[in-house]
Design an enzyme around this catalytic site. Structure first.
Site, PDB file in Angstrom:
ATOM      1  CG  HIS A 173      -2.006   1.014   1.116  1.00 15.88           C
ATOM      2  ND1 HIS A 173      -2.056   2.102   1.943  1.00 15.88           N
ATOM      3  CD2 HIS A 173      -3.042   1.151   0.252  1.00 15.88           C
ATOM      4  CE1 HIS A 173      -3.097   2.858   1.602  1.00 15.88           C
ATOM      5  NE2 HIS A 173      -3.709   2.292   0.587  1.00 15.88           N
ATOM      6  CG  HIS A 194      -4.807   6.504  -2.453  1.00 16.98           C
ATOM      7  ND1 HIS A 194      -3.524   6.053  -2.302  1.00 16.98           N
ATOM      8  CD2 HIS A 194      -5.598   5.643  -1.773  1.00 16.98           C
ATOM      9  CE1 HIS A 194      -3.532   4.970  -1.548  1.00 16.98           C
ATOM     10  NE2 HIS A 194      -4.772   4.688  -1.209  1.00 16.98           N
ATOM     11  CG  HIS A 203      -7.612   0.421  -2.544  1.00 19.86           C
ATOM     12  ND1 HIS A 203      -7.474   1.541  -3.329  1.00 19.86           N
ATOM     13  CD2 HIS A 203      -6.793   0.603  -1.475  1.00 19.86           C
ATOM     14  CE1 HIS A 203      -6.626   2.379  -2.746  1.00 19.86           C
ATOM     15  NE2 HIS A 203      -6.191   1.839  -1.620  1.00 19.86           N
ATOM     16  CG  HIS A 325     -11.178   5.768   1.425  1.00 16.12           C
ATOM     17  ND1 HIS A 325     -10.175   6.629   1.005  1.00 16.12           N
ATOM     18  CD2 HIS A 325     -10.549   4.625   1.802  1.00 16.12           C
ATOM     19  CE1 HIS A 325      -9.001   6.020   1.112  1.00 16.12           C
ATOM     20  NE2 HIS A 325      -9.202   4.797   1.585  1.00 16.12           N
ATOM     21  CG  HIS A 329      -7.817   5.540   5.807  1.00 18.81           C
ATOM     22  ND1 HIS A 329      -6.798   4.644   6.023  1.00 18.81           N
ATOM     23  CD2 HIS A 329      -8.392   5.184   4.639  1.00 18.81           C
ATOM     24  CE1 HIS A 329      -6.764   3.779   5.012  1.00 18.81           C
ATOM     25  NE2 HIS A 329      -7.724   4.088   4.157  1.00 18.81           N
ATOM     26  CG  PHE A 346      -3.007   6.784   2.011  1.00 21.62           C
ATOM     27  CD1 PHE A 346      -4.093   6.058   2.489  1.00 21.62           C
ATOM     28  CD2 PHE A 346      -3.253   7.859   1.171  1.00 21.62           C
ATOM     29  CE1 PHE A 346      -5.390   6.407   2.153  1.00 21.62           C
ATOM     30  CE2 PHE A 346      -4.552   8.212   0.828  1.00 21.62           C
ATOM     31  CZ  PHE A 346      -5.622   7.500   1.311  1.00 21.62           C
ATOM     32  CG  HIS A 359      -9.458  -0.365   1.517  1.00 21.92           C
ATOM     33  ND1 HIS A 359      -9.749   0.374   0.392  1.00 21.92           N
ATOM     34  CD2 HIS A 359      -8.781   0.462   2.358  1.00 21.92           C
ATOM     35  CE1 HIS A 359      -9.254   1.583   0.533  1.00 21.92           C
ATOM     36  NE2 HIS A 359      -8.655   1.676   1.710  1.00 21.92           N
TER      37      HIS A 359
HETATM   38 CU1  C2O Z   1      -5.221   2.951  -0.305  1.00 21.78          CU
HETATM   39 CU2  C2O Z   1      -7.866   3.402   2.193  1.00 21.78          CU
HETATM   40  O1  C2O Z   1      -6.359   3.562   1.109  1.00 21.78           O
END
Ligand code: C2O
Length: 534
Positions: A173, A194, A203, A325, A329, A346, A359
């Site tokens: 990631h 992203h 993802h 999203h 995070h 990230f 995810h």
């Molecule tokens: Cu690649 Cu939720 O991030």
């Protein structure tokens, strides 16, 4: 990325947020929304040696097919077509240093080197890799939790230079977010998954291999990762299994205030809302409605802005990538860490097992969105989206290039036809819009319903037929000059006998795979469909 739809482990579940606009007359006033971005380090491509990045700039054949209902578009290409620039990950040996915050406790995000060239992804054999069904994380059994724990423990026990290890998977990631790669052919430009239309497909692919690795380490190929069902009232807390400090799923680098039973705020902006639980749930449902319905009426709006090789990264996220999203995070990450680790940044997000549940639900949103309106909520059909490709390791530590390689084609009949009907009309696979230079030797094979075309032996029924162009001259009067070199033609393949042999006569659709054999990149294909013909 048409084959992406085959990767989804769970059949599209019903949406749980209200499907009509929620009332706003309950005395509750919707709050102003602030978009909270997860930080993602800026490109540092310029510091990488161009030579190094170009060293492996090899462009192999891409075979991309996009499902356009009954009419699919297929493109066989090697050289970049004018105006066609799908993002491709170059050879992983070009992976460079990531642009990490100073506090980062990792030095590199690059995957362990591979001593073999990447193989193209093909759909796995359904008999060895059964369909996996992802469960909602808040409703799993104790047995499931134990199994999941064992899987994560096994990944964590592998050395970091094993691509299946938890550390290596978490770093994937970071590498795709923090500037470790440049799109093939564009050294010095950051490859970023992203803030563009790559968000959903990248993802999905990443989670897909993570899940296969997990399943193989516990010897259960049917094992599926759980999804954090934050769009439904019952799922709006951090799932209990992740909050148990004795669990492999626990991560101490989280916001301590947000352990259960605290409800999540799906548009969290760093401050705690003063909501009752009931207000918080209502608010979250409104947020979901706005992001998934009001703001996502078309594929182009839902998936986010186009992002092609050569473009600057961060062309613009779609509504769901923005919210929920991003806020999810940040809500999870530890505000006392220098950079919101783990989930709040990230580069470190993949180190929290909760990332994969978050995810899995994002992935589910893709399929929920498509289910909301089958006619207008479709995947993108832009070849640059369909042909985008990523390099990831599979459960056998094989490096795989994953992109669209096959397409599902709807049959004109979805029932077993009688002998008489079959005798009167043949079902025919039509591959039209084939364009090839007449002076080029070219061949491609057409497979039906095979997950592994390389394993189909001579005479194997999955091979439906082939297209062959024998080089030939121009006719008089036409065909001189560049334009006239090309021919346009189609291939028709009778399917009746093959569908019988493959026991596919009752199926609604078939999966078609085109495999270039000769003259790679010199053939274009316009579409794939099935018709009944006399
Ligand atoms: Cu690649 Cu939720 O991030």
């Amino acid at each position: 990325m048409a084959s992406m739809s085959h990767l989804i482990a769970k059949p599209a579940p019903a949406a749980t947020f209200p499907l009509s606009s929620p009332r706003t007359s309950s005395g509750f006033r919707p709050r102003r929304v602030t978009v909270q971005r997860v930080s993602c380090a800026s490109p540092r491509g310029g510091e990488r040696s161009e030579q190094e990045a170009q060293k492996h700039d090899r462009r192999d054949v891409l075979l991309g097919l996009g499902a356009l209902g009954a009419n699919a578009t297929a493109t066989l290409m090697s050289a970049r077509r004018a105006g066609a620039n799908p993002i491709a990950t170059p050879d992983i040996s070009s992976c460079g240093p990531a642009d990490l915050p100073p506090s980062a406790n990792v030095l590199t995000c690059c995957p362990p080197p591979s001593n073999a060239l990447p193989v193209d992804f093909t759909l796995p054999d359904a008999t060895t890799l059964p369909l996996r069904t992802r469960p909602a994380a808040h409703s799993v059994t104790a047995d499931y939790v134990a199994k999941f724990n064992a899987g994560i423990a096994a990944m964590k026990a592998l050395p970091a230079d094993d691509p299946r290890s938890f550390a290596a998977q978490a770093s994937v990631h970071c590498a795709y977010c923090d500037g470790s790669y440049s799109p093939e052919g564009f050294p010095g430009v950051e490859l970023q998954v992203h803030n563009s239309w790559l968000f959903f497909p990248f993802h999905r692919c990443y989670l897909y291999f993570f899940e296969r690795i997990l399943g193989s380490l516990i010897g259960d190929p049917s094992f599926a990762v759980p999804f954090w069902n934050w769009d439904a009232p019952d799922g709006m807390r951090m799932p209990a299994m992740y909050a148990d400090p004795s669990s492999q799923l626990f991560d101490p680098r989280r916001d301590g205030r947000h352990a259960p039973p605290r409800l999540i705020n799906l548009d969290y902006n760093g401050r705690e809302p003063r909501f009752t639980d009931k207000q918080q749930v209502d608010h979250n449902l409104r947020v979901m409605y706005r992001q998934m319905v009001s703001l996502s009426p078309t594929p182009s709006l839902f998936f986010g802005s186009a992002y092609r090789a050569g473009d600057e990264p961060n062309q613009g996220p779609g509504p769901v990538e923005n919210i929920p999203h991003g806020p999810v995070h940040i809500w999870c990450g530890d505000p006392n860490q220098p950079d919101g680790e783990d989930m709040g940044n990230f580069y470190s997000a993949g180190f929290d097992p909760l990332f994969y549940a978050h995810h899995a639900n994002i992935d589910r949103m893709w399929s929920v969105w498509k289910g909301l309106d089958a006619r207008s909520h479709t995947d993108l059909t832009d070849p640059d989206w369909l042909d985008a490709s990523f390099l990831l390791y599979d459960e056998t530590s094989k490096l795989v290039r994953i992109r669209a390689t096959s397409v599902t084609v709807k049959r004109p009949v979805a029932v077993q036809r009688s002998k008489a009907e079959k005798a009167s009309k043949e079902e025919v696979l039509v591959i039209d819009g084939i364009e090839v230079d007449r002076d080029v030797a070219a061949k491609f094979d057409v497979f039906v319903n095979t997950e592994d075309h390389a394993a189909v032996g001579s005479g194997g029924r999955e091979l439906a037929g082939s297209f062959v162009n024998v080089p030939h001259g121009h006719g008089h009067g036409h065909g001189h000059g560049k334009k006239g070199r090309g021919i346009k033609t189609k291939l028709r393949l009778a399917l009746n006998e093959q569908l019988e042999d493959l026991k596919a006569e009752g199926d609604e659709s078939v999966v078609v795979t085109l495999v270039p054999r000769q003259g790679k990149g010199k053939v274009k294909v316009g579409g794939v469909k099935i018709e009944l013909m006399h």
